[in-house]
Design a protein around this motif. Structure first.
Motif, PDB file in Angstrom:
ATOM      1  N   VAL A 127      54.856  63.813  20.862  1.00 21.29           N
ATOM      2  CA  VAL A 127      54.681  64.716  22.023  1.00 21.29           C
ATOM      3  C   VAL A 127      54.611  63.901  23.313  1.00 21.29           C
ATOM      4  O   VAL A 127      55.223  64.263  24.323  1.00 21.29           O
ATOM      5  N   LEU A 128      53.878  62.765  23.284  1.00 16.86           N
ATOM      6  CA  LEU A 128      53.792  61.918  24.491  1.00 16.86           C
ATOM      7  C   LEU A 128      55.170  61.404  24.896  1.00 16.86           C
ATOM      8  O   LEU A 128      55.522  61.378  26.077  1.00 16.86           O
ATOM      9  N   GLN A 129      55.951  61.028  23.882  1.00 13.64           N
ATOM     10  CA  GLN A 129      57.310  60.532  24.161  1.00 13.64           C
ATOM     11  C   GLN A 129      58.136  61.627  24.849  1.00 13.64           C
ATOM     12  O   GLN A 129      58.869  61.365  25.803  1.00 13.64           O
ATOM     13  N   THR A 140      48.338  60.844  14.634  1.00  9.18           N
ATOM     14  CA  THR A 140      48.922  59.690  15.341  1.00  9.18           C
ATOM     15  C   THR A 140      50.413  59.914  15.577  1.00  9.18           C
ATOM     16  O   THR A 140      50.923  59.715  16.687  1.00  9.18           O
ATOM     17  N   LYS A 141      51.115  60.352  14.500  1.00  4.02           N
ATOM     18  CA  LYS A 141      52.567  60.547  14.620  1.00  4.02           C
ATOM     19  C   LYS A 141      52.894  61.669  15.613  1.00  4.02           C
ATOM     20  O   LYS A 141      53.816  61.552  16.437  1.00  4.02           O
ATOM     21  N   ILE A 142      52.109  62.761  15.524  1.00  2.10           N
ATOM     22  CA  ILE A 142      52.351  63.913  16.431  1.00  2.10           C
ATOM     23  C   ILE A 142      52.091  63.490  17.873  1.00  2.10           C
ATOM     24  O   ILE A 142      52.858  63.807  18.783  1.00  2.10           O
ATOM     25  N   ARG A 143      50.997  62.762  18.099  1.00  4.95           N
ATOM     26  CA  ARG A 143      50.629  62.334  19.458  1.00  4.95           C
ATOM     27  C   ARG A 143      51.748  61.492  20.064  1.00  4.95           C
ATOM     28  O   ARG A 143      52.176  61.713  21.199  1.00  4.95           O
ATOM     29  N   ARG A 177      40.648  67.908  18.609  1.00  6.49           N
ATOM     30  CA  ARG A 177      40.678  68.554  19.937  1.00  6.49           C
ATOM     31  C   ARG A 177      40.808  67.537  21.078  1.00  6.49           C
ATOM     32  O   ARG A 177      41.407  67.831  22.106  1.00  6.49           O
ATOM     33  N   ALA A 178      40.278  66.340  20.867  1.00 12.24           N
ATOM     34  CA  ALA A 178      40.334  65.323  21.932  1.00 12.24           C
ATOM     35  C   ALA A 178      41.780  64.932  22.208  1.00 12.24           C
ATOM     36  O   ALA A 178      42.199  64.800  23.371  1.00 12.24           O
ATOM     37  N   VAL A 179      42.572  64.778  21.126  1.00 15.11           N
ATOM     38  CA  VAL A 179      43.994  64.415  21.290  1.00 15.11           C
ATOM     39  C   VAL A 179      44.748  65.587  21.923  1.00 15.11           C
ATOM     40  O   VAL A 179      45.597  65.393  22.807  1.00 15.11           O
ATOM     41  N   ALA A 180      44.413  66.827  21.467  1.00 13.06           N
ATOM     42  CA  ALA A 180      45.066  68.023  22.044  1.00 13.06           C
ATOM     43  C   ALA A 180      44.808  68.071  23.547  1.00 13.06           C
ATOM     44  O   ALA A 180      45.718  68.323  24.348  1.00 13.06           O
ATOM     45  N   GLN A 181      43.560  67.787  23.928  1.00  9.92           N
ATOM     46  CA  GLN A 181      43.188  67.796  25.356  1.00  9.92           C
ATOM     47  C   GLN A 181      43.941  66.699  26.126  1.00  9.92           C
ATOM     48  O   GLN A 181      44.428  66.929  27.238  1.00  9.92           O
ATOM     49  N   GLU A 182      44.068  65.534  25.494  1.00  8.77           N
ATOM     50  CA  GLU A 182      44.774  64.406  26.133  1.00  8.77           C
ATOM     51  C   GLU A 182      46.237  64.785  26.404  1.00  8.77           C
ATOM     52  O   GLU A 182      46.757  64.568  27.506  1.00  8.77           O
ATOM     53  N   LEU A 183      46.897  65.381  25.387  1.00  9.16           N
ATOM     54  CA  LEU A 183      48.304  65.770  25.539  1.00  9.16           C
ATOM     55  C   LEU A 183      48.458  66.833  26.626  1.00  9.16           C
ATOM     56  O   LEU A 183      49.392  66.786  27.423  1.00  9.16           O
TER      57      LEU A 183
END
Length: 598
Positions: A117-119, A111-114, A153-159
């Motif tokens: 990176v999104l920011q 959650t924190k990494i996502r 992997r789903a979050v990695a793909q989203e980013l």
């Protein structure tokens, strides 16, 4: 005594059995110790790997992701998650005790990494952002993406999708506005379909047609335009449109093309390396990811180039663009970045056919030129041949750096047409002398322009040297004919008779010989003077004129020397007129005085 000894023996046997028992106990204890040590080493590693320290929990939960401590604990958490997966596969019971804790920590870390990176990705979208700064920041935390790829992997793909979508829009928007602003600072006067090599300067245009270029010859001249592919300018700073507009500076298309594509090359190299590094891709998958980011920009560039090329009649601009592409492609190959290889190929597929088409239009325009419609003709170099010379030298000098056979073939075709054109125009003059002056002036001018830029071994230079040499020789014979034709004809006839062994036929020529000797002695100085002045008036190139005079005087000395030889033959040896012959050395000294000085 006997009783005492037997009791002593009995004690000894009991002691020995006790020792044996102790020995067995010792061996057993030793074995147990070894087993315990073996189990302990196995279990301690398992326990160490499975135990989740309080510092890890507090760091993952509370420390900002940018802290070094968080990164270290994330590495630790990653190795614990992987170890638990491995032990769970071996059905280790203890895994169940820590699995839920690790799962919660993983969710928190993800959650924190996502969010982080999104920011960073969203910060690219702010106007006037230098996106290289957040990109460099992301590279410091490249392990974040590796962690997501291994655990979520789903979050990695989203980013990844967010990054691709954001950067694709940013590049497209940047290059679209940059290209449109660049095109506003292009020279207003550009070549049109009527600005061809064979078009007469006097050609009438329709009442409503646009005025053509003020000076059509600039389309065929390289001038300083070749600097764009020189080392200094090729990789020089890109053009800043608003600065150019402020100072009212205008550029030819090839300079705008270089600036636009140098910006593309620079961004493509940086982007490709970032994608390979951060998203951990190589080979075809790296190329696919790069295409997802830069694809729309490259398509926009190709559409822009296609639209421009369709309406471009400036063959030097197109040829310089081709050479800019060849050099940029070589730079990227040197950097070992294949990202835009396909784009360069497609660009050349647009530019080469257009260059050939415009060159063929010019060839046709020379083919179709009617000398009778060119208005007043004089013997000076013609503007159409000057255009050809400038254009040919421009293309040859550019082509020398990246030789191309296709270009050589087209230039060969153009040269043939120009040679035919020069002969067609020469035929419009009534006298052979004027025809030769026209041909020599044009060949000499073309040769001069070509040799300024092209190497001396080039086909064009060699071809015109041969033509110039042949016509000059013919012209020398032509100008020597009026004043010295009688002597020249006599020399040629007499040499033919001497060769056939018919010397006796020279006996009847005494009167003719006497007249020739006296005529030469009395008129040669005036004739040579008149000839020199005539030559200098006829040729626009002073150097060429002097070399023709030199050639004519040399030829005259040779004829007079041969005349001497003929008169030394037995039938004419006793002629009184022989004494009136001018000494060859004296003649050479005298003629040297007539040799023009620079």
């Amino acid at each position: 005594m006997e009783q005492m000894l037997s009791a002593f023996q009995c004690d000894l046997s009991s002691i020995s059995s006790e020792i044996q028992t102790l020995q067995e106990q010792s061996v057993a204890m030793n074995l147990r110790l070894k087993n315990r040590q073996a189990v302990r080493s196995q279990l301690s590693q398992l326990v160490d790997e499975l135990v989740v320290p309080a510092t890890m929990i507090s760091t993952i939960l509370e420390t900002p992701v940018t802290e070094q401590e968080f990164l270290e604990q994330l590495h630790e958490l990653n190795s614990k998650i992987n170890y638990v997966k491995e032990q769970a596969f071996r059905e280790t019971m203890a895994c169940a005790d820590v699995q839920h804790v690790l799962e919660k920590l993983k969710v928190k870390a993800v959650t924190k990494i996502r969010e982080f990176v999104l920011q960073k990705i969203y910060s690219f979208r702010k106007p006037m952002t230098n996106y290289q700064i957040p990109q460099n920041a992301l590279l410091k935390y490249r392990f974040f993406y590796q962690f997501l790829l291994g655990n979520e992997r789903a979050v990695a793909q989203e980013l990844r999708e967010q990054y691709v979508e954001t950067m694709s829009k940013i590049y497209l928007s940047y290059f679209k506005s940059y290209t449109s602003r660049l095109m506003k600072i292009q020279y207003e006067e550009v070549a049109e379909k009527d600005d061809l090599m064979g078009v007469e300067d006097t050609a009438k245009k329709g009442f409503f047609s646009k005025p053509s270029l003020k000076n059509r010859n600039t389309i065929f001249t390289l001038g300083n335009r070749g600097a764009v592919i020189g080392a200094a300018e090729l990789e020089g700073p890109i053009i800043v449109p608003h600065t150019a507009q402020k100072s009212d500076v205008r550029y030819p298309f090839e300079s705008l093309f270089r600036s636009q594509h140098y910006a593309l090359l620079d961004n493509s190299c940086r982007e490709y390396l970032f994608l390979c590094d951060f998203f951990m891709v190589t080979g075809p998958s790296a190329q696919d990811l790069f295409n997802a980011v830069m694809g729309k920009t490259l398509t926009m560039f190709l559409k822009h180039m296609d639209a421009y090329a369709c309406d471009c009649y400036d063959s030097i601009a197109i040829f310089l663009c081709i050479h800019i592409v060849l050099r940029f492609r070589a730079i990227m190959a040197k950097r070992n970045i294949p990202a835009v290889d396909k784009y360069w190929e497609t660009l050349l597929e647009i530019l080469w056919p257009r260059f050939e088409y415009v060159l063929e239009l010019n060839i046709q325009s020379i083919q179709n030129t009617d000398p009778q419609k060119l208005g007043f003709l004089d013997t000076r170099p013609h503007y159409i041949t000057r255009r050809y010379a400038e254009f040919s030298s421009a293309i040859v000098s550019i082509n020398q750096t990246f030789p191309n056979e296709k270009t050589h073939a087209l230039l060969g075709q153009l040269q043939v047409e120009v040679e035919n054109f020069v002969l067609r125009v020469a035929a419009e003059f009534s006298s052979r002398k004027e025809q030769l002056i026209f041909l020599i002036n044009n060949y000499d001018m073309m040769l001069g322009v070509l040799m300024e830029r092209a190497v001396e071994e080039s086909k064009e230079v060699e071809g015109f040297q041969q033509l110039l040499s042949a016509r000059t020789q013919e012209f020398i014979e032509e100008i020597l004919s009026p004043p010295f034709g009688g002597m020249i004809a006599f020399v040629k006839e007499s040499e033919a008779l001497i060769e056939k062994g018919q010397l006796e036929r020279l006996r009847g020529e005494e009167a003719r010989v006497t007249q020739l000797v006296r005529g030469f002695s009395s008129t040669w100085k005036a004739s040579v003077e008149a000839l020199s002045q005539d030559v200098m008036r006829s040729f626009s190139n002073f150097k060429n004129g002097t070399s023709i005079i030199q050639g004519a005087l040399t030829q005259l000395i040779q004829y007079y020397h041969r005349f001497h030889k003929v008169l030394s033959q037995p039938p004419l040896r006793a002629l009184p007129a022989r004494t009136e012959l001018i000494n060859i050395h004296h003649l050479m000294v005298e003629l040297k005085k007539h040799k023009p000085n620079f």
